[in-house]
Write an enzyme that holds these catalytic residues in place. Structure first.
Site, PDB file in Angstrom:
ATOM      1  CD  GLU A   1      -2.785  -1.374   2.399  1.00 31.61           C
ATOM      2  OE1 GLU A   1      -2.725  -0.512   3.274  1.00 31.61           O
ATOM      3  OE2 GLU A   1      -3.571  -2.337   2.441  1.00 31.61           O
TER       4      GLU A   1
ATOM      5  CD  GLU B   1      -4.577  -8.170   1.791  1.00 32.87           C
ATOM      6  OE1 GLU B   1      -5.406  -7.384   2.276  1.00 32.87           O
ATOM      7  OE2 GLU B   1      -3.351  -7.998   1.832  1.00 32.87           O
TER       8      GLU B   1
HETATM    9  C1  XIL Z   1      -6.175  -6.900   8.508  1.00 35.05           C
HETATM   10  C2  XIL Z   1      -6.438  -8.101   9.413  1.00 35.05           C
HETATM   11  O1  XIL Z   1      -7.327  -8.973   8.768  1.00 35.05           O
HETATM   12  C3  XIL Z   1      -7.039  -7.631  10.728  1.00 35.05           C
HETATM   13  O2  XIL Z   1      -7.163  -8.731  11.631  1.00 35.05           O
HETATM   14  C4  XIL Z   1      -6.164  -6.556  11.345  1.00 35.05           C
HETATM   15  O3  XIL Z   1      -6.781  -6.060  12.504  1.00 35.05           O
HETATM   16  C5  XIL Z   1      -5.959  -5.417  10.373  1.00 35.05           C
HETATM   17  O4  XIL Z   1      -5.397  -5.926   9.166  1.00 35.05           O
HETATM   18  N1  XIL Z   1      -4.909  -5.032   3.931  1.00 35.05           N
HETATM   19  C6  XIL Z   1      -3.901  -5.885   4.324  1.00 35.05           C
HETATM   20  C7  XIL Z   1      -4.127  -6.840   5.451  1.00 35.05           C
HETATM   21  O5  XIL Z   1      -2.859  -5.950   3.657  1.00 35.05           O
HETATM   22  O6  XIL Z   1      -2.961  -7.076   6.179  1.00 35.05           O
HETATM   23  C8  XIL Z   1      -5.218  -6.320   6.386  1.00 35.05           C
HETATM   24  O7  XIL Z   1      -5.468  -7.333   7.361  1.00 35.05           O
HETATM   25  C9  XIL Z   1      -6.457  -5.976   5.596  1.00 35.05           C
HETATM   26  C10 XIL Z   1      -6.160  -4.869   4.605  1.00 35.05           C
END
Ligand code: XIL
Length: 380
Positions: free
Chosen positions: A162, A267
């Protein structure tokens, strides 16, 4: 194609030859990893409780369905390197052991990110920003200690997460403010030095937006022009019920694949709940107040909505299949609805239905159609 994908493709092709059924659709469709074999890996993010054995039914799904895993939180800086001299390895070690024991492709997530960074890394003893040189040194130590520990065991790393804003400009993170844009290439270089064989990825959300996609395209192209090793781009798939359009993500896949790197849809989850703001992002620090209007399905999901979710999921997978030669992996962000971060983000305490396994660890109705489509997919 990475070494793991090559192995899978070979095993799959051998299987087809041996069974002598190259053209016969497999009637016995059951799992993601089998249905998509020869196309791309399918993975899931797992959490520390699951790895520690607290949710055996979730782990059963992971072993049966997926061939790639990523740790949801335990490799992020605030957890694995909370203080300058302190690395906490137990959970990350357990994650890697679990994946190896089950012969899974392993993704390390994530080395350099503005969120879930450990606050110490940016400041000196008096709380002032450290110098550029000091932050580069700290970043190097962070990356090389972690990547070095798992050298030869982790298949690919989300090196930088990001770095680009939705409008395509640089995110003004502490990394950027103190080091400047070179922090990205330095991070990739440090990771490569620590494990020359590991694949190295840039990962971001909102990549279906045109400006953001262009920003990421230029970032990666610039790395390539400087001969920095970057193997792939992760397009985070935090989808909403209506955004992005499937065709928008497809356009981004086409554009980014022209860079000649692997693409991964990382994701993946799809919220069906109302979005509380004008701007759709996956910025994890968002935190809006809970109200009834934003939690409409706490009593269950109406069939008509359920059907729309499945149709949209099917449409995305159809598009992924169409572009399977460009895509090396699709990874869900979680295993089942009950443990998805979407229930608590960007509003805590909601009931969401973002994944393809339900709260009772059952594969959702309609998923078998997605698997069947994959099994019967013919390369055009
Ligand atoms: C999220 C996790 O799922 C949560 O448990 C944590 O509190 C916050 O992060 N983008 C990403 C991930 O790259 O690492 C994030 O994961 C979601 C958004």
């Amino acid at each position: 194609m990475n070494r793991y994908k090559k192995q899978i493709v070979t095993v799959f092709a051998l299987g087809l030859l041996l069974s002598g059924c190259n053209n016969t659709p497999n009637q016995d469709i059951s799992t993601f990893k089998d249905a998509f074999a020869g196309k791309f890996l399918v993975g899931a993010a797992i959490n520390v409780g699951q790895i520690a054995g607290q949710e055996p039914k979730a782990i059963e799904i992971v072993k049966k369905q997926f061939n790639s895993v990523v740790a949801e939180n335990c490799m992020k800086m605030e957890n694995i390197h909370p203080e300058e001299e302190v690395f906490i390895w137990e959970e990350a070690d357990a994650f890697v052991d679990f994946a190896e024991k089950n012969n899974m492709h392993i993704v390390g997530h994530t080395l350099v990110w503005h969120s879930q960074a450990a606050p110490w890394i940016f400041v000196d003893d008096s709380g002032e920003d450290v110098s550029r040189e000091e932050l580069i040194e700290r970043m190097k130590n962070h990356i090389q200690t972690i990547v070095g520990r798992y050298k030869g065991r982790i298949d690919g790393w989300d090196v930088v997460n990001e770095a680009i804003e939705n409008d395509g400009s640089w995110r003004e993170s502490k990394w950027y403010q103190i080091i400047g844009p070179e922090y990205v290439e330095l991070a990739f270089q440090f990771a490569q030095e620590a494990d020359p064989e590991a694949e190295l990825y840039y990962n971001d959300f909102g990549v279906s937006g045109r400006s953001k996609c262009d920003g990421i395209y230029h970032l990666v192209k610039n790395l390539q022009e400087k001969n920095v090793k970057v193997d792939g781009i992760g397009l985070q798939g935090h989808l909403n019920f209506d955004i992005p359009k499937i065709s928008e993500m497809e356009t981004s896949i086409e554009k980014l694949s022209s860079l000649g790197v692997d693409l991964m849809v990382t994701e993946v989850d799809m919220t069906i709940l109302p979005w509380p703001s004008d701007e759709v992002t996956a910025e994890v620090s968002l935190n809006y107040e809970l109200s009834k209007e934003f939690n409409p399905y706490s009593g269950g999901l109406p069939d008509s909505v359920y059907q729309q979710v499945m149709d949209r999921y099917t449409g995305f997978f159809e598009m992924f299949l169409k572009h399977h030669e460009k895509i090396s992996r699709v990874t869900f962000w979680g295993v089942h609805d009950g443990n998805s971060w979407r229930n608590d983000w960007p509003i805590e305490g909601r009931t969401d239905f973002p994944l393809l396994f339900d709260r009772n660890y059952r594969m959702k109705e309609g998923v078998e159609d997605i698997l069947e489509m994959a099994e019967n997919w013919e390369t055009k």
